[in-house]
Design an enzyme around this catalytic site. Sequence first.
Site, PDB file in Angstrom:
ATOM      1  N   CYS A   1      45.594  10.172 118.082  1.00 17.22           N
ATOM      2  CA  CYS A   1      44.931   9.244 118.673  1.00 17.22           C
ATOM      3  C   CYS A   1      45.099   9.063 120.120  1.00 17.22           C
ATOM      4  O   CYS A   1      44.422   8.409 120.760  1.00 17.22           O
ATOM      5  CB  CYS A   1      45.637   8.040 117.790  1.00 17.22           C
ATOM      6  SG  CYS A   1      45.474   7.861 116.213  1.00 17.22           S
TER       7      CYS A   1
ATOM      8  N   HIS B   1      44.209   1.286 121.962  1.00 16.58           N
ATOM      9  CA  HIS B   1      43.752   2.042 120.878  1.00 16.58           C
ATOM     10  C   HIS B   1      43.675   1.100 119.547  1.00 16.58           C
ATOM     11  O   HIS B   1      44.442   0.164 119.416  1.00 16.58           O
ATOM     12  CB  HIS B   1      44.823   3.109 120.455  1.00 16.58           C
ATOM     13  CG  HIS B   1      44.582   3.985 119.257  1.00 16.58           C
ATOM     14  ND1 HIS B   1      43.328   4.477 118.733  1.00 16.58           N
ATOM     15  CD2 HIS B   1      45.303   4.131 118.075  1.00 16.58           C
ATOM     16  CE1 HIS B   1      43.495   4.910 117.705  1.00 16.58           C
ATOM     17  NE2 HIS B   1      44.492   4.691 116.978  1.00 16.58           N
TER      18      HIS B   1
ATOM     19  N   ASN C   1      39.978   2.738 112.294  1.00 19.36           N
ATOM     20  CA  ASN C   1      40.890   3.740 113.234  1.00 19.36           C
ATOM     21  C   ASN C   1      40.194   4.969 113.262  1.00 19.36           C
ATOM     22  O   ASN C   1      40.163   5.640 112.558  1.00 19.36           O
ATOM     23  CB  ASN C   1      42.350   3.712 112.700  1.00 19.36           C
ATOM     24  CG  ASN C   1      43.061   4.719 113.646  1.00 19.36           C
ATOM     25  OD1 ASN C   1      42.604   5.310 114.601  1.00 19.36           O
ATOM     26  ND2 ASN C   1      44.478   4.770 113.236  1.00 19.36           N
TER      27      ASN C   1
HETATM   28  O1  UT7 Z   1      46.529   5.424 114.855  1.00 20.36           O
HETATM   29  C1  UT7 Z   1      47.853   5.333 115.087  1.00 20.36           C
HETATM   30  C2  UT7 Z   1      48.634   5.513 113.757  1.00 20.36           C
HETATM   31  N1  UT7 Z   1      48.561   4.508 112.926  1.00 20.36           N
HETATM   32  C3  UT7 Z   1      48.805   3.146 112.790  1.00 20.36           C
HETATM   33  O2  UT7 Z   1      49.174   2.660 113.913  1.00 20.36           O
HETATM   34  C4  UT7 Z   1      49.095   2.365 111.702  1.00 20.36           C
HETATM   35  C5  UT7 Z   1      50.348   1.574 111.761  1.00 20.36           C
HETATM   36  N2  UT7 Z   1      50.646   1.037 110.382  1.00 20.36           N
HETATM   37  C6  UT7 Z   1      49.836  -0.182 110.047  1.00 20.36           C
HETATM   38  O3  UT7 Z   1      48.760  -0.558 110.676  1.00 20.36           O
HETATM   39  C7  UT7 Z   1      50.555  -0.914 108.906  1.00 20.36           C
HETATM   40  O4  UT7 Z   1      51.925  -0.352 108.567  1.00 20.36           O
HETATM   41  C8  UT7 Z   1      49.511  -0.702 107.493  1.00 20.36           C
HETATM   42  C9  UT7 Z   1      48.216  -1.354 107.755  1.00 20.36           C
HETATM   43  C10 UT7 Z   1      49.202   0.734 107.130  1.00 20.36           C
HETATM   44  C11 UT7 Z   1      50.256  -1.405 106.320  1.00 20.36           C
HETATM   45  O5  UT7 Z   1      50.433  -2.820 106.599  1.00 20.36           O
HETATM   46  P1  UT7 Z   1      52.187  -3.351 106.443  1.00 20.36           P
HETATM   47  O6  UT7 Z   1      51.938  -4.782 106.670  1.00 20.36           O
HETATM   48  O7  UT7 Z   1      53.035  -2.541 107.129  1.00 20.36           O
HETATM   49  O8  UT7 Z   1      52.122  -3.292 104.711  1.00 20.36           O
HETATM   50  P2  UT7 Z   1      53.104  -2.431 103.997  1.00 20.36           P
HETATM   51  O9  UT7 Z   1      52.939  -1.114 104.031  1.00 20.36           O
HETATM   52  O10 UT7 Z   1      54.611  -2.973 104.222  1.00 20.36           O
HETATM   53  O11 UT7 Z   1      52.728  -2.813 102.579  1.00 20.36           O
HETATM   54  C12 UT7 Z   1      52.873  -4.226 102.178  1.00 20.36           C
HETATM   55  C13 UT7 Z   1      52.261  -4.465 100.744  1.00 20.36           C
HETATM   56  C14 UT7 Z   1      52.962  -3.519  99.683  1.00 20.36           C
HETATM   57  O12 UT7 Z   1      53.189  -3.903  98.479  1.00 20.36           O
HETATM   58  P3  UT7 Z   1      54.636  -4.393  97.981  1.00 20.36           P
HETATM   59  O13 UT7 Z   1      55.492  -3.238  98.074  1.00 20.36           O
HETATM   60  O14 UT7 Z   1      54.937  -5.585  99.038  1.00 20.36           O
HETATM   61  O15 UT7 Z   1      54.264  -4.903  96.647  1.00 20.36           O
HETATM   62  C15 UT7 Z   1      51.784  -2.414  99.676  1.00 20.36           C
HETATM   63  O16 UT7 Z   1      51.700  -1.679  98.422  1.00 20.36           O
HETATM   64  O17 UT7 Z   1      50.928  -4.326 100.654  1.00 20.36           O
HETATM   65  C16 UT7 Z   1      50.529  -3.165  99.768  1.00 20.36           C
HETATM   66  N3  UT7 Z   1      49.366  -2.474 100.134  1.00 20.36           N
HETATM   67  C17 UT7 Z   1      48.174  -2.748  99.715  1.00 20.36           C
HETATM   68  N4  UT7 Z   1      47.432  -3.605  99.186  1.00 20.36           N
HETATM   69  C18 UT7 Z   1      46.427  -3.960  99.049  1.00 20.36           C
HETATM   70  C19 UT7 Z   1      49.346  -1.487 101.064  1.00 20.36           C
HETATM   71  N5  UT7 Z   1      48.101  -0.914 100.984  1.00 20.36           N
HETATM   72  C20 UT7 Z   1      47.292  -1.875 100.524  1.00 20.36           C
HETATM   73  C21 UT7 Z   1      45.909  -1.927 100.405  1.00 20.36           C
HETATM   74  N6  UT7 Z   1      45.545  -3.196  99.538  1.00 20.36           N
HETATM   75  N7  UT7 Z   1      44.963  -1.242 100.853  1.00 20.36           N
END
Ligand code: UT7
Length: 329
Positions: A116, A256, A286
């Site tokens: 990125c 970004h 992204n």
């Molecule tokens: O380009 C530079 C690099 N990339 C980034 O900067 C991305 C950085 N990270 C993020 O943007 C976020 O961490 C994500 C969007 C990837 C994830 O969001 P989060 O708020 O950190 O969610 P999480 O990974 O902590 O997951 C929370 C819950 C989980 O369920 P449980 O364990 O709480 O039951 C996941 O399984 O959300 C669940 N989950 C989803 N639910 C519905 C994860 N992905 C999904 C989904 N739809 N697509």
Amino acid sequence: MQRRPQVMILGTGRAVPEKILTNTDLEQMVETSDEWIVARTGIRQRHLAEPGAALSDLVVEASRSAMADAVVGADEIDLIILGTVTGDMKFPATACLVQEKLGVKNAVAFDISAACSGFLYGLQIAEGLMMSGGYRRALVAGGEILTSMVDWEDRDTCVLFGDGAGAVVLGPTDGERGLLQACMHSDGAHADLLYNPGGGCIHLPTAENAAAKLFSIRMEGREVFRHAVTSMGAALNQVLEQAGLSADDLDLLIPHQANLRIIEAVAKRFKLPMDKVYVNVDRYGNTSAASIPIALDELRRSGELKKGALVGMVTFGAGFTWAAGLIRI
Ligand code: UT7
């Protein structure tokens, strides 16, 4: 101390595939919901290249548009730098394929692998070469077909990414305008938090490795999120301090576009109102190295990049890599 800019943006361009994948479409593919995606990321849709589409074609379209905007011909470009991790092939560099398709004969062309951060790395490398190596007109692009390495069964990652390209033409400054200050950083200690294991010399393209999903993006989302907020804040702070400026001086910040919550956290750290922070992650997802040049082009074409405005740019990505820049428009 603020230094005098040496190079400025003469023109911008962008290109995205026509096809759009909405959150509702994704609901049919994995266990997710529009509500979750919008609430956790701010993304509503992303552009999707056809399987097997060439990244070089997207970059060429964005570059032609930037060259037309800059009124710079193929015979004037002497440097082409492309930030990408999803090039047409392992080699040659996609920048060389772009060079040929654009009919640019007298230039050096190469790719940068900084995920990125590829575009902001490219901008600084181009500036350095223009100042020390005598290059006069540089094409700096960022482009990705990230959906080519997405595991469509992994809801943690497949909802996040989109395809696109953006490009700028750089030339010598006309005075006070141009790149005022910039920085780049990397830290390989966190390489395993965001990576694509396959496709290199370690994991060969065997059926076994494909079945183990080694050719797809892997990410520890929460950890990446945490590092992104901290590092983007530090990089933006660094360029502001080096220029003797403060966040209040910024007319606009182009962060970004990975996640609206990351963008809002960075804005909050600098007490920047969101109307000074550019957001298009809702429409593109992204797009990695393409996100900042796509935003620059949207802003330039909508007339929002006013002459004399101070614009900050800041990014974070796999490596980890991170970078920032300040431009006087
Ligand atoms: O380009 C530079 C690099 N990339 C980034 O900067 C991305 C950085 N990270 C993020 O943007 C976020 O961490 C994500 C969007 C990837 C994830 O969001 P989060 O708020 O950190 O969610 P999480 O990974 O902590 O997951 C929370 C819950 C989980 O369920 P449980 O364990 O709480 O039951 C996941 O399984 O959300 C669940 N989950 C989803 N639910 C519905 C994860 N992905 C999904 C989904 N739809 N697509």
